[in-house]
Design an enzyme around this catalytic site. Structure first.
Site, PDB file in Angstrom:
ATOM      1  CD  GLU A   6      12.178 -23.209   0.612  1.00 57.40           C
ATOM      2  OE1 GLU A   6      12.875 -23.465   1.603  1.00 57.40           O
ATOM      3  OE2 GLU A   6      11.602 -22.115   0.438  1.00 57.40           O
TER       4      GLU A   6
ATOM      5  CG  ASP B   2      10.722 -16.543  12.099  1.00 58.13           C
ATOM      6  OD1 ASP B   2      10.817 -17.584  11.433  1.00 58.13           O
ATOM      7  OD2 ASP B   2      10.682 -16.523  13.350  1.00 58.13           O
TER       8      ASP B   2
ATOM      9  CG  ASP C 153       6.159 -13.972  11.208  1.00 53.84           C
ATOM     10  OD1 ASP C 153       5.837 -12.764  11.211  1.00 53.84           O
ATOM     11  OD2 ASP C 153       6.249 -14.661  12.243  1.00 53.84           O
TER      12      ASP C 153
ATOM     13  CG  HIS D 246       6.630 -19.477  11.161  1.00 53.12           C
ATOM     14  ND1 HIS D 246       7.597 -19.399  12.124  1.00 53.12           N
ATOM     15  CD2 HIS D 246       6.129 -18.218  11.042  1.00 53.12           C
ATOM     16  CE1 HIS D 246       7.679 -18.153  12.574  1.00 53.12           C
ATOM     17  NE2 HIS D 246       6.789 -17.416  11.941  1.00 53.12           N
TER      18      HIS D 246
ATOM     19  CG  ASP E 151       9.611 -23.222   8.587  1.00 55.43           C
ATOM     20  OD1 ASP E 151       8.750 -23.057   9.465  1.00 55.43           O
ATOM     21  OD2 ASP E 151      10.678 -22.566   8.526  1.00 55.43           O
TER      22      ASP E 151
ATOM     23  CG  ASN F 133      12.298 -25.898  10.750  1.00 56.04           C
ATOM     24  OD1 ASN F 133      13.367 -25.362  11.001  1.00 56.04           O
ATOM     25  ND2 ASN F 133      11.277 -25.235  10.288  1.00 56.04           N
TER      26      ASN F 133
ATOM     27  CG  HIS G 146      13.371 -24.162   6.457  1.00 53.52           C
ATOM     28  ND1 HIS G 146      12.399 -23.196   6.462  1.00 53.52           N
ATOM     29  CD2 HIS G 146      13.727 -24.319   5.155  1.00 53.52           C
ATOM     30  CE1 HIS G 146      12.164 -22.797   5.209  1.00 53.52           C
ATOM     31  NE2 HIS G 146      12.950 -23.460   4.401  1.00 53.52           N
ATOM     32  CB  CYS G 147      13.351 -21.739  11.981  1.00 52.28           C
ATOM     33  SG  CYS G 147      11.751 -22.475  11.817  1.00 52.28           S
TER      34      CYS G 147
HETATM   35  O1  DAV Z   1       5.042 -26.754  14.559  1.00 48.31           O
HETATM   36  O2  DAV Z   1       4.992 -25.655  16.393  1.00 48.31           O
HETATM   37  C1  DAV Z   1       7.144 -24.294  14.526  1.00 48.31           C
HETATM   38  C2  DAV Z   1       7.555 -22.885  14.173  1.00 48.31           C
HETATM   39  C3  DAV Z   1       8.578 -22.863  13.164  1.00 48.31           C
HETATM   40  N1  DAV Z   1       9.075 -21.520  12.911  1.00 48.31           N
HETATM   41  C4  DAV Z   1       5.203 -25.723  15.187  1.00 48.31           C
HETATM   42  C5  DAV Z   1       5.679 -24.458  14.489  1.00 48.31           C
END
Ligand code: DAV
Length: 325
Positions: free
Chosen positions: A6, A93, A161, A209, A211, A269, A314-315
């Site tokens: 990462e 994802d 994912d 997820h 992250d 993130n 990140h996402c």
């Molecule tokens: O912490 O609500 C965030 C989703 C990131 N792909 C949360 C998850």
């Protein structure tokens, strides 16, 4: 060689696109995976495109981010423009890079079953593995609605994912949650082969997820969400002797009324450019100060709809190539 951690120096990256982002028709997968926390159907947004303002502002912020990445000599790829059934905002994802392999994940939402097609032409076919699944009704467990102790996914077939996974070279960390089941971790282990170990993380966070729960900053240094991880004993053994930064309370950047896909913890993130430079949402000053004290510089950039659309830096990326060490 594709990225397998990462944080090594980033060379090329996919950046998502908010164009065409929409809430799909409500089905069992969407009900259980995205909205298990909503007991009342009226709290679930209606299907259809996200408001134009959200899409336009997200794309403006993405352009600023791309300009920054290019100023760091990082090559940027974009999803192929199509009419996404969900969105192309979060490539994280969808696909996972690891060494020689590029894996298209068997994603938890039915509406996302063709999302990988926005990326297949970017890479030689020879390195691509697509994990196909059926997503029958019996994969989803409606008892998860309103009950964090019951997960959305049964174990009838592997499902996850790619954003349920973080990589640290031969160790890969996999969150078991509403967007990733145990069968998915086992299938990923098979796919990555015996030289890599998939470590399951369980009973830490039930929703989407990994992250917004963990970030790997460099070898031996982890950023964790203290709301979800209170103690190192909740981490896989190989991480228990690492230094851990417990993230400060997030600055809540809010969301567009009626549309919210993530908690304020999307604050952590982040995308690492290298071990000494990360990209953070520009309002996360408390986090910036702590990271700076570890000699990690922070590029502070806007991502106004990180909570609305469910993804920060990140996402909305996939690190394709890093200088692997
Ligand atoms: O912490 O609500 C965030 C989703 C990131 N792909 C949360 C998850």
């Amino acid at each position: 060689m594709l990225a397998k951690n990462e944080f090594s120096q980033l060379k090329s990256v996919i950046v998502g696109d908010a164009t065409g982002a929409q809430i799909p028709m409500l089905d069992k997968s969407l009900r259980c995976v995205n909205y298990a926390d909503k007991k009342d159907l009226k709290d679930i947004p209606k299907s259809g495109l996200y408001p134009e303002q959200v899409i336009d502002e997200a794309n403006e912020d993405i352009e600023i981010f791309i300009t920054f990445l290019e100023s760091q000599n990082i090559k940027v790829f974009r999803p192929e423009q199509n009419k996404p059934a969900y969105y192309n905002y979060c490539p994280r994802d969808v696909l996972l890079t690891h060494g020689e392999q590029l894996i298209f994940a068997p994603m938890s939402l039915r509406a996302r079953k063709n999302e990988h097609l926005a990326y297949t032409k970017l890479f030689p076919e020879s390195c691509q593995t697509t994990m196909l699944i059926s997503r029958d009704d019996d994969l989803y467990n409606e008892n998860c609605i309103g009950n964090k102790k019951v997960l959305a996914l049964n174990e009838t077939e592997p499902c996850f994912d790619a954003a349920n996974v973080l990589r640290h070279n031969q160790d890969v960390f996999y969150l078991v949650s509403n967007s990733g089941n145990i069968a998915g971790a086992d299938a990923l282990q098979k796919c990555l082969g015996p030289e890599t170990t998939v470590h399951k993380i369980e009973n830490v966070y039930s929703y989407m997820h990994i992250d917004s729960t963990l970030a790997i900053l460099r070898d031996g240094l982890l950023l964790v969400n203290p709301d979800r991880i209170k103690d190192k004993s909740q981490l896989p053994k190989v991480l228990q002797n690492w230094d851990v930064i417990f993230a400060p309370p997030p600055v809540d950047i809010g969301h567009y009324p009626g549309y919210c896909n993530s908690s304020p913890w999307v604050s952590i993130n982040l995308l690492s450019i290298n071990e000494n430079l990360v990209v953070l949402e520009q309002r996360q000053d408390n986090l910036r100060k702590i990271l700076e004290s570890y000699k990690i510089e922070c590029a502070m950039l806007p991502m106004r709809h990180a909570r609305t659309l469910g993804g920060c830096f990140h996402c909305i990326t996939v690190d394709v190539e890093r200088d692997n060490v």
